[in-house]
Design a protein around this motif. Structure first.
Motif, PDB file in Angstrom:
ATOM      1  N   GLY A   1       0.766  -1.250   0.000  1.00 26.33           N
ATOM      2  CA  GLY A   1       0.000   0.000   0.000  1.00 26.33           C
ATOM      3  C   GLY A   1       0.794   1.295   0.000  1.00 26.33           C
ATOM      4  O   GLY A   1       0.439   2.220   0.745  1.00 26.33           O
ATOM      5  N   TYR A   2       1.821   1.371  -0.833  1.00 21.94           N
ATOM      6  CA  TYR A   2       2.542   2.654  -0.987  1.00 21.94           C
ATOM      7  C   TYR A   2       1.813   3.501  -2.023  1.00 21.94           C
ATOM      8  O   TYR A   2       2.267   3.667  -3.153  1.00 21.94           O
ATOM      9  CB  TYR A   2       4.010   2.392  -1.362  1.00 21.94           C
ATOM     10  N   HIS A   3       0.681   4.089  -1.591  1.00 17.48           N
ATOM     11  CA  HIS A   3      -0.226   4.743  -2.545  1.00 17.48           C
ATOM     12  C   HIS A   3       0.346   6.014  -3.166  1.00 17.48           C
ATOM     13  O   HIS A   3      -0.057   6.420  -4.237  1.00 17.48           O
ATOM     14  CB  HIS A   3      -1.556   5.055  -1.851  1.00 17.48           C
ATOM     15  N   PHE A   4       1.331   6.656  -2.467  1.00 17.48           N
ATOM     16  CA  PHE A   4       1.901   7.894  -3.025  1.00 17.48           C
ATOM     17  C   PHE A   4       2.441   7.659  -4.441  1.00 17.48           C
ATOM     18  O   PHE A   4       2.425   8.551  -5.274  1.00 17.48           O
ATOM     19  CB  PHE A   4       3.039   8.412  -2.140  1.00 17.48           C
ATOM     20  N   ARG A   5       2.938   6.436  -4.699  1.00 20.84           N
ATOM     21  CA  ARG A   5       3.495   6.133  -6.026  1.00 20.84           C
ATOM     22  C   ARG A   5       2.470   6.320  -7.134  1.00 20.84           C
ATOM     23  O   ARG A   5       2.827   6.553  -8.285  1.00 20.84           O
ATOM     24  CB  ARG A   5       3.989   4.682  -6.074  1.00 20.84           C
TER      25      ARG A   5
ATOM     26  N   ALA B   1       8.238  12.146 -11.620  1.00 25.26           N
ATOM     27  CA  ALA B   1       9.193  11.240 -12.291  1.00 25.26           C
ATOM     28  C   ALA B   1       9.483  11.746 -13.700  1.00 25.26           C
ATOM     29  O   ALA B   1      10.634  11.730 -14.151  1.00 25.26           O
ATOM     30  CB  ALA B   1       8.621   9.828 -12.321  1.00 25.26           C
ATOM     31  N   GLU B   2       8.451  12.219 -14.397  1.00 23.29           N
ATOM     32  CA  GLU B   2       8.645  12.753 -15.761  1.00 23.29           C
ATOM     33  C   GLU B   2       9.499  14.019 -15.722  1.00 23.29           C
ATOM     34  O   GLU B   2      10.420  14.194 -16.520  1.00 23.29           O
ATOM     35  CB  GLU B   2       7.294  13.096 -16.406  1.00 23.29           C
ATOM     36  N   MET B   3       9.185  14.914 -14.775  1.00 25.28           N
ATOM     37  CA  MET B   3       9.883  16.214 -14.700  1.00 25.28           C
ATOM     38  C   MET B   3      11.372  16.023 -14.353  1.00 25.28           C
ATOM     39  O   MET B   3      12.206  16.843 -14.692  1.00 25.28           O
ATOM     40  CB  MET B   3       9.259  17.121 -13.625  1.00 25.28           C
ATOM     41  N   LEU B   4      11.669  14.938 -13.641  1.00 23.79           N
ATOM     42  CA  LEU B   4      13.065  14.732 -13.214  1.00 23.79           C
ATOM     43  C   LEU B   4      13.951  14.196 -14.347  1.00 23.79           C
ATOM     44  O   LEU B   4      15.178  14.243 -14.239  1.00 23.79           O
ATOM     45  CB  LEU B   4      13.106  13.775 -12.008  1.00 23.79           C
ATOM     46  N   GLN B   5      13.305  13.707 -15.414  1.00 23.94           N
ATOM     47  CA  GLN B   5      14.090  13.242 -16.572  1.00 23.94           C
ATOM     48  C   GLN B   5      14.891  14.429 -17.099  1.00 23.94           C
ATOM     49  O   GLN B   5      14.342  15.485 -17.347  1.00 23.94           O
ATOM     50  CB  GLN B   5      13.166  12.737 -17.695  1.00 23.94           C
ATOM     51  N   GLY B   6      16.187  14.257 -17.253  1.00 23.30           N
ATOM     52  CA  GLY B   6      16.990  15.340 -17.829  1.00 23.30           C
ATOM     53  C   GLY B   6      17.436  16.376 -16.809  1.00 23.30           C
ATOM     54  O   GLY B   6      18.141  17.322 -17.160  1.00 23.30           O
ATOM     55  N   ARG B   7      16.993  16.259 -15.555  1.00 22.78           N
ATOM     56  CA  ARG B   7      17.492  17.172 -14.517  1.00 22.78           C
ATOM     57  C   ARG B   7      18.566  16.458 -13.700  1.00 22.78           C
ATOM     58  O   ARG B   7      18.513  15.240 -13.537  1.00 22.78           O
ATOM     59  CB  ARG B   7      16.370  17.589 -13.561  1.00 22.78           C
TER      60      ARG B   7
ATOM     61  N   ARG C   1      11.740   5.599  -5.096  1.00 20.82           N
ATOM     62  CA  ARG C   1      11.074   5.573  -6.410  1.00 20.82           C
ATOM     63  C   ARG C   1      11.683   6.631  -7.343  1.00 20.82           C
ATOM     64  O   ARG C   1      11.876   6.384  -8.517  1.00 20.82           O
ATOM     65  CB  ARG C   1       9.584   5.840  -6.194  1.00 20.82           C
ATOM     66  N   LEU C   2      11.961   7.819  -6.801  1.00 21.80           N
ATOM     67  CA  LEU C   2      12.355   8.938  -7.661  1.00 21.80           C
ATOM     68  C   LEU C   2      13.866   9.168  -7.727  1.00 21.80           C
ATOM     69  O   LEU C   2      14.366   9.720  -8.704  1.00 21.80           O
ATOM     70  CB  LEU C   2      11.669  10.228  -7.185  1.00 21.80           C
ATOM     71  N   LEU C   3      14.595   8.769  -6.678  1.00 22.47           N
ATOM     72  CA  LEU C   3      16.040   9.045  -6.638  1.00 22.47           C
ATOM     73  C   LEU C   3      16.907   7.782  -6.640  1.00 22.47           C
ATOM     74  O   LEU C   3      18.116   7.876  -6.681  1.00 22.47           O
ATOM     75  CB  LEU C   3      16.400   9.881  -5.398  1.00 22.47           C
TER      76      LEU C   3
END
Ligand SMILES: NC(=O)c1ccc[n+]([C@@H]2O[C@H](COP(=O)([O-])OP(=O)(O)OC[C@H]3O[C@@H](n4cnc5c(N)ncnc54)[C@H](O)[C@@H]3O)[C@@H](O)[C@H]2O)c1
Length: 324
Positions: free
Chosen positions: A121-125, A134-140, A182-184
């Motif tokens: 239940g990691y609903h934040f994902r 996740a999309e915005m971090l592509q290329g940053r 998930r993001l880093l």
């Protein structure tokens, strides 16, 4: 084909899942299992197809569910998951996977050997904010992250006991640690400082710390700090802010705030992450296609390894390698 679902646990969150499942087509809630028949009957009476049980194994024998939801406190994990693995029944289990690490590590073995469909239940994902982040971090280039879970102390008795919940970082702030992974990417090492400030004196039977801060080194070379408190009189700030060379990516429970060279843009969440989580699991059970499940048992164990390492660091006063 109608999927028959059983729910273990008769508290707040079993009801949240039951209400979502109840609105879905092709799903029937067949059973609630509680610590007493009376509690299970109270939960089951709101769903016409559901029967009440006080014994999990008896429920499995009689109902033969297609999938089970496990919505019990952290201390109550182990036996149910093992029975489901033995019988090959997929399960969705609420976070955290336990109050300590031994049981989740053992269950992980069984899950891997059986190849069972699982969801945690990691609903934040599933939130719009996390997906867009996740999309915005592509290329940053990610430099670092600051996360927090600042709030009040949940009123259920198991939460305030270390052996009941595992403490705030394992029980609640785990959502921010999971989002961070998930993001880093993966966390390598943690250093934690926890303390008792007010709750122990204000309420009877409190053994969990009420403030804490955890510094992390990530495998990517980025660093992060995630802090929490349950000392406040009401819910406070919850979120994860990521710092990049182009500006900030700030994930909150209900929105995402993007900084791009000084220009701030806010995106409010539209859909419900809980509904998406349930839909992905039910779809996987129905079709075998697990691609929509964003947190499997295997993945969630890695989040638990980070929060467990933080606990060991707070206890020892030393930095701790994750998974060690
Ligand atoms: N993902 C989220 O956003 C979210 C939100 C709230 C709670 N949760 C998680 O859900 C879990 C349950 O939380 P809650 O708020 O529903 O707690 P709760 O105290 O309201 O309910 C827990 C229920 O489990 C029952 N229980 C305990 N041991 C049991 C056993 N062996 N068999 C069957 N039932 C048993 C208790 O009697 C109680 O009814 C916790 O792990 C919590 O972290 C997740």
């Amino acid at each position: 084909m109608t999927l028959n679902i059983a729910i273990a646990g008769t508290g707040w969150f079993s009801k949240v899942h039951a209400n979502i499942l109840n609105k879905m087509g092709g799903v029937s809630i067949k059973a609630f299992v509680g610590t007493s028949l009376e509690k299970a009957e109270r939960a089951a009476q709101e769903y016409s197809s559901a029967k009440a049980y006080a014994n999990f194994e008896q429920m499995l024998d009689e109902v033969k569910p297609d999938a089970v939801y496990i919505c019990v406190p952290p201390y109550a994990h182990g036996e149910m998951e093992n029975l489901l693995i033995e019988r090959g029944i997929p399960f969705l289990v609420e976070k955290p996977l336990g109050a300590e690490m031994e049981i989740p590590r053992k269950i992980l073995n069984g899950v891997q050997q059986s190849g069972l469909i699982t969801s945690v239940g990691y609903h934040f994902r599933y939130s719009d904010a996390a997906v867009r982040a996740a999309e915005m971090l592509q290329g940053r280039k990610i430099g670092m992250a600051l996360g927090c879970w600042m709030g009040d102390m949940p009123q259920v008795s198991w939460w305030r006991k270390q052996e009941g919940s595992g403490g705030q970082f394992i029980e609640q702030t785990t959502h921010m640690v999971d989002l961070l992974r998930r993001l880093l990417g993966e966390v390598d090492e943690v250093y934690a400082a926890y303390a008792h400030r007010a709750m122990k004196e204000m309420h009877e039977g409190v053994t969990v710390h009420d403030v804490g801060t955890v510094t992390m080194k990530l495998k990517s070379g980025a660093v992060a700090t995630v802090s929490n408190t349950c000392i406040l009189p009401e819910a406070g700030q919850v979120g994860l802010c990521i710092y990049t060379e182009q500006g900030t990516v700030d994930i909150r429970a209900d929105r995402l705030i993007i900084g791009d060279r000084g220009k701030m843009t806010e995106f409010r969440n539209a859909g419900s992450p809980y509904e998406r989580e349930n839909e992905a699991f039910i779809h996987a059970v129905r079709t075998g296609d697990r691609s929509g499940i964003l947190s499997s048992y295997e993945d969630a164990v890695r989040t638990m390894e980070v929060t467990w390492a933080a606990w060991r660091s707070a206890e020892s006063g030393m930095p701790v390698k994750v998974g060690g």
